[in-house]
Write a protein that holds these residues in place. Structure first.
Motif, PDB file in Angstrom:
ATOM      1  N   THR A  60      26.047  50.881  38.432  1.00 16.21           N
ATOM      2  CA  THR A  60      27.358  50.233  38.377  1.00 16.21           C
ATOM      3  C   THR A  60      27.875  50.145  36.951  1.00 16.21           C
TER       4      THR A  60
ATOM      5  N   CYS B 232      30.296  43.224  31.606  1.00 13.36           N
ATOM      6  CA  CYS B 232      29.785  43.951  32.769  1.00 13.36           C
ATOM      7  C   CYS B 232      28.306  44.294  32.593  1.00 13.36           C
TER       8      CYS B 232
ATOM      9  N   GLU C 161      36.740  44.259  39.330  1.00 20.90           N
ATOM     10  CA  GLU C 161      35.976  44.550  40.551  1.00 20.90           C
ATOM     11  C   GLU C 161      34.559  43.977  40.490  1.00 20.90           C
ATOM     12  N   PRO C 162      33.737  44.290  39.451  1.00 20.27           N
ATOM     13  CA  PRO C 162      32.398  43.697  39.408  1.00 20.27           C
ATOM     14  C   PRO C 162      32.426  42.183  39.236  1.00 20.27           C
TER      15      PRO C 162
ATOM     16  N   TRP D 170      38.747  45.609  45.791  1.00 28.03           N
ATOM     17  CA  TRP D 170      37.603  46.515  45.636  1.00 28.03           C
ATOM     18  C   TRP D 170      36.301  45.734  45.498  1.00 28.03           C
ATOM     19  N   GLY D 171      36.398  44.572  44.867  1.00 32.00           N
ATOM     20  CA  GLY D 171      35.203  43.760  44.645  1.00 32.00           C
ATOM     21  C   GLY D 171      34.582  43.215  45.915  1.00 32.00           C
ATOM     22  N   THR D 172      35.321  43.261  47.033  1.00 28.64           N
ATOM     23  CA  THR D 172      34.767  42.801  48.317  1.00 28.64           C
ATOM     24  C   THR D 172      33.904  43.862  48.985  1.00 28.64           C
TER      25      THR D 172
ATOM     26  N   THR E  64      34.627  40.145  40.636  1.00 29.12           N
ATOM     27  CA  THR E  64      34.839  39.638  41.996  1.00 29.12           C
ATOM     28  C   THR E  64      33.568  39.755  42.832  1.00 29.12           C
ATOM     29  N   ALA E  65      32.891  40.900  42.702  1.00 24.41           N
ATOM     30  CA  ALA E  65      31.655  41.126  43.467  1.00 24.41           C
ATOM     31  C   ALA E  65      30.603  40.084  43.122  1.00 24.41           C
TER      32      ALA E  65
END
Length: 300
Positions: A95, A133, A246-247, A17-19, A249-250
């Protein structure tokens, strides 16, 4: 073994999802974020449906309609709610509120509806992850709070929490592949009108098609299949907290691929995120070992 791997299935899903953010930056300029979200669901739903038809695992006997509709509706709503929130109140606040509120909302719903009170370790890990986050995203741009955007972001967080809770009930009785195939096919149908509202000419270009295939197959189809497999042995509240990878990885992809710069404060946020997720994985493995030991004792 399946129980031990479950947290890592969810973690891998969150990494995929992070991509999404990096992929969207590579999409054609004419692609509207909401149109990308709808396309992502359409490609992912078609991909999952094709797989389940080839494998032949689709069985509608005594299939529960109510939780399936809840899961499909919440996933369909998540896309426009989240992207609208980001548009109105900025990437940072949108986010943080959407992704950060999901674990808390999931924990409270699970507590009230299923009478499962989250444990102390879950609260600690969730607090660390959400704090990380907040530090990571709010530090990346100027803060602009829009009331409508905040409500949209909270709606997105609630949608993801409800999807997780509904899906967990489904994967306990049916195969993960069947569940995600049915849910995402219905979500695609519900969200399909959006494809006729926005300009979709970008989809026919090589770059647009490549981005759509990645988002649909990798970041949606395979990612949510892994997430569903993980839900079999992981509680909904724990799964949504693990999804905060997810964030993380982003942010790391933004540094490695897009060339973004993270200051010391942002790296502190990444550290807290990793710490919170690590604590939760350790807790899940420990509780799994305790349950296995309990089964051995009972059988002896």
């Amino acid at each position: 073994m399946q129980r031990k791997l479950s947290p890592f299935y969810i973690l891998l899903a969150a990494i995929l999802w992070g991509t999404t953010g990096t992929s969207q930056t590579l999409a054609p300029e004419a692609a509207h974020p909401i149109a990308i979200g709808a396309t992502r669901l359409a490609v992912g739903g078609l991909f999952l449906l094709c797989i389940v038809l080839v494998v032949g695992k689709l069985n509608f006997k005594n299939w529960p309609i109510k939780p399936t509709l809840w899961a499909a509706l919440s996933m369909a709503l998540y896309q426009p709610l989240f992207f609208t929130a980001v548009t109105k109140t900025g990437v940072a606040i949108g986010t943080v509120v959407a992704i950060g509120s999901a674990p808390i909302l999931s924990g409270f719903i699970e507590w009230i509806y299923y009478k499962k009170r989250p444990g102390f370790i879950w609260w600690c890990s969730t607090f660390l992850s959400i704090l990380g986050c907040v530090i990571l995203f709010v530090n990346k741009e100027s803060v602009y709070v829009d009331p409508v955007g905040i409500l949209m972001a909270l709606g997105g967080g609630l949608s993801f929490a409800i999807y997780t809770l509904a899906s967990r009930g489904l994967v306990e009785k049916y195969s993960s592949l069947s569940v995600v195939a049915v849910v995402f096919t219905l979500s695609t149908i519900l969200l399909s009108p959006i494809l006729f509202v926005f300009d979709m000419s970008w989809f026919t270009s090589l770059r647009g098609l490549s981005v759509s295939l990645h988002l649909g197959i990798m970041a949606t189809g395979i990612a949510y299949l892994l997430f569903a497999k993980g839900l079999i042995h992981v509680s909904s509240s724990t799964a949504v907290t693990l999804a905060l990878a997810e964030p993380l990885t982003a942010a790391l992809l933004g540094v490695l691929i897009v060339g973004e710069f993270l200051n010391l404060t942002s790296w502190l946020g990444i550290f807290l995120l990793m710490l919170g997720i690590s604590v939760l994985i350790w807790s899940s493995k420990s509780s799994g070992s305790e349950k296995e030991l309990e089964k051995v004792v009972r059988s002896s």
